[in-house]
Design an enzyme around this catalytic site. Structure first.
Site, PDB file in Angstrom:
ATOM      1  N   GLU A   1     -13.682 -34.522  35.235  1.00  0.00           N
ATOM      2  CA  GLU A   1     -12.682 -33.657  34.611  1.00  0.00           C
ATOM      3  C   GLU A   1     -12.892 -32.185  34.939  1.00  0.00           C
ATOM      4  OE1 GLU A   1      -9.904 -34.198  32.443  1.00  0.00           O
ATOM      5  OE2 GLU A   1     -10.105 -36.104  33.466  1.00  0.00           O
TER       6      GLU A   1
ATOM      7  N   ASP B   1     -16.717 -35.716  30.933  1.00  0.00           N
ATOM      8  CA  ASP B   1     -16.715 -36.526  32.149  1.00  0.00           C
ATOM      9  C   ASP B   1     -16.734 -35.587  33.354  1.00  0.00           C
ATOM     10  OD1 ASP B   1     -16.461 -38.417  34.078  1.00  0.00           O
ATOM     11  OD2 ASP B   1     -14.468 -39.110  33.519  1.00  0.00           O
TER      12      ASP B   1
ATOM     13  N   GLU C   1      -9.238 -39.028  25.138  1.00  0.00           N
ATOM     14  CA  GLU C   1      -8.668 -39.368  26.450  1.00  0.00           C
ATOM     15  C   GLU C   1      -7.582 -38.336  26.754  1.00  0.00           C
ATOM     16  OE1 GLU C   1      -7.876 -41.163  30.047  1.00  0.00           O
ATOM     17  OE2 GLU C   1      -9.498 -41.707  28.668  1.00  0.00           O
ATOM     18  N   ARG C   2      -7.759 -37.549  27.820  1.00  0.00           N
ATOM     19  CA  ARG C   2      -6.841 -36.458  28.140  1.00  0.00           C
ATOM     20  C   ARG C   2      -5.883 -36.870  29.243  1.00  0.00           C
ATOM     21  NH1 ARG C   2      -8.004 -32.932  32.310  1.00  0.00           N
ATOM     22  NH2 ARG C   2      -6.615 -31.147  32.500  1.00  0.00           N
TER      23      ARG C   2
ATOM     24  N   ASP D   1     -12.515 -39.041  28.350  1.00  0.00           N
ATOM     25  CA  ASP D   1     -12.839 -37.834  29.107  1.00  0.00           C
ATOM     26  C   ASP D   1     -13.799 -36.915  28.358  1.00  0.00           C
ATOM     27  OD1 ASP D   1     -11.100 -38.491  31.277  1.00  0.00           O
ATOM     28  OD2 ASP D   1      -9.401 -37.920  30.027  1.00  0.00           O
TER      29      ASP D   1
END
Length: 610
Positions: free
Chosen positions: A347, A344, A403-404, A377
């Site tokens: 990010e 993403d 997903e971070r 992400d």
């Protein structure tokens, strides 16, 4: 002789004291990696541009990017420093400026003079001849983004089964065959796609945008332009007589729009056959089409029945391209694709911390593709290699999404309810393996929420929601994990044939894998997409205390809409039976009963009015 007036000395930076306060707070926030850094930085830059002196912090409210809170802390700091010097705030502020005290007396006069000054309006230089040139009419270049969008909207407008509008994903797919650039993936070194042309079409009022999610429809001006484009294309291909006019084409399109197949004349049918021949992709390359089958296909085209591809009869179809409903749109054979990490763009760009992620990925020599992801992400895509491409590259999303969350972001997402909403969209995005990656666990005791609350949220994610939770010490550990995952996935999918399909038709085998396209992944995980009745019913159920997403989904499997649940309550003979209606519904990995308490809560919300 008149006495010569002395020019008053004007301070070039009259608010240096307040600027020093803002600079200190900004630097402190930057060192602590706080989000307040951006707030103070914007306030600092705005005050630098303000030419007039402020007499207190409250007056700074008129400056852009400065609100009540910053004004309050400026006054508090000013009063505190003035007390330490045994001075009034006004005296302390005067001392910080390089002007004489009499300059304050002329403050009002300076303010009024500055307000009276007006910048002269810039006028465009006229041409040498003095004659104004007429603005040229906008005509998009063939095979450009604007051209493809206009053609796709015009074809939909003239279709008998048109809804009168097209949504973004639908329009991109319909326009892609008419464009040489991709509508979703920018060219190397560029941030623009073919979809960027939509802004020009909206400004020219050729296309109208409305609703949320956005709906695009062609305007009357756009219809005239699209008819001209079609007339020019047909003239080049010698498919229409040169004497045909734009008005004739527009009249014919409007006439055909209201016709069905039985009402169309033989001549209309023949002209449709000449314009485009649609091949049934379920037939083999060696099969010849009989006259009856070809006529049926042409009628399907006229009634706008869905066909995945429109091919020239001289072109050979790929064995990997199959037909509709349940079958794959295309296949990627072993050796035709590469596994690539997709990040993403939000990010790896922006503040100092996000740019650190980009540096860590570069240290490991990990190649990746930056683009905006609607959910998650990090994902991995199978991208068609360049020398196999015919048109835009085909892309399939592998069954893994990450997903971070750093610890501060996790706490904030719980506070503003993003935490549960993101988990629901992750489960609905069509990818099976979800990874919830958490950084900076050592900072868990220094957040806006208690440590117990944060740990409970992570345990619920792992046990109740069935999502794998991965802990990383810092950003370097995250980059290392992504690098390892990339190598593992490259080995896992080596030698496999990948097929594109709908989310509902996904299956898995040792030789072939059914995956969704990047288009479908983006469209299906949009935050503002239109909800079905069942999806809205799930959201309503989740407002009940103790109701998780999995429990709400289990209820909607039995009762997809509120009406079906109302009808079930009406068929119950007693109040006790109504309260126990949902108590035996199986939920979770262990398929346990929902229980009488939650069943009773649902009844009190939805069943008491029946």
């Amino acid at each position: 002789m008149h006495p010569v007036k002395k020019k008053r000395k004007i301070d070039e930076c009259p608010n240096r004291l307040f600027l020093s306060y803002l600079k200190t707070w900004r630097d402190d926030a930057g060192a602590a990696e706080s989000k307040a850094y951006h707030t103070y930085n914007k306030a600092f830059k705005s005050m630098q541009k303000y030419p007039l002196p402020l007499q207190n912090g409250k007056e700074a409210i008129i400056i852009e990017n400065i609100g009540d809170k910053i004004c309050s802390v400026l006054d508090s700091k000013l009063n505190k420093d003035a007390q330490e010097k045994d001075m009034t705030p006004r005296e302390f502020l005067e001392e910080s400026r390089n002007v004489h005290s009499s300059w304050w007396a002329s403050l009002e006069e300076s303010n009024s003079n500055l307000a009276k000054k007006q910048k002269p309006k810039k006028t465009k230089p006229s041409s040498a001849s003095g004659v104004q040139r007429k603005s040229r009419a906008y005509i998009p270049v063939k095979n450009s983004g604007g051209y493809a969008i206009m053609v796709a909207l015009y074809k939909d407008y003239t279709s008998a089964s048109s809804n009168g509008y097209m949504k973004k994903g639908e329009l991109q797919r319909a326009a892609q065959p008419f464009c040489t650039k991709s509508f979703t993936v920018p060219d190397p070194g560029s941030q623009y796609t073919a979809w960027s042309s939509m802004a020009t079409l909206l400004n020219k009022e050729l296309v109208r945008k409305s609703g949320n999610p956005a709906r695009f429809e062609i305007t009357e001006t756009g219809i005239e332009l699209a008819a001209k484009l079609e007339a020019a294309d047909n003239a080049n291909e010698n498919k229409i007589q040169p004497s045909a006019t734009v008005h004739d084409l527009f009249t014919k399109a409007k006439t055909n729009k209201g016709k069905n197949v039985s009402q169309m004349s033989d001549s209309d049918e023949c002209s449709e056959k000449e314009k485009c021949k649609v091949i049934d992709l379920t037939l083999s390359d060696d099969d010849d089409l009989s006259a009856d089958k070809e006529n049926k296909l042409q009628k399907d085209k006229i009634t706008n029945k869905p066909q995945l591809f429109q091919l020239n009869p001289k072109e050979k179809m790929s064995d990997s391209q199959t037909s509709v409903s349940g079958k794959s749109e295309f296949e990627l054979l072993p050796g035709q694709y590469e596994i690539l990490l997709c990040v993403d763009s939000r990010e790896v760009s922006g503040d100092k911390r996000k740019k650190e992620m980009r540096r860590e990925l570069h240290k490991l020599g990990l190649s990746y593709d930056e683009r905006v992801l609607q959910i998650g992400d990090f994902v991995w895509i199978a991208k068609e290699k360049e020398h196999f491409q015919i048109g835009p590259a085909k892309e399939l999303v592998l069954d893994y999404v990450v997903e971070r969350k750093c610890m501060s972001d996790l706490a904030q997402s719980i506070r503003d309810a993003r935490f549960h909403e993101q988990k629901i969209r992750l489960k609905q995005c069509g990818l099976k393996s979800i990874v919830y990656l958490v950084e900076d666990m050592k900072q868990i005791q220094h957040q806006s929420l208690p440590e117990k609350t944060l740990r409970q949220a992570l345990h619920n994610t792992r046990i109740t929601d069935g999502i794998f939770v991965k802990y990383c010490e810092n950003m370097a550990g995250t980059a290392q994990y992504l690098s390892t995952m990339t190598r593992k996935l490259q080995n896992l999918y080596e030698g496999k044939t990948l097929r594109a399909c709908d989310i509902s038709n996904k299956s898995q085998s040792t030789i072939k894998c059914d995956l969704i396209t990047f288009h479908d992944f983006s469209d299906g995980s949009m935050k503002c997409k239109g909800l079905t009745v069942t999806e809205m019913f799930i959201k309503l159920l989740m407002q009940i205390h103790g109701m998780s997403y999995d429990k709400a989904k289990a209820i909607t499997i039995l009762y997809p809409t509120p009406k079906t649940l109302f009808d079930a309550y009406r068929n119950c003979l007693s109040s006790k039976e109504k309260e126990e209606l949902l108590s035996k519904v199986k939920t979770g990995l262990l398929q346990r009963n929902m229980g009488i308490n939650l069943s009773r809560s649902v009844y009190h919300v939805f069943g008491t009015s029946t």
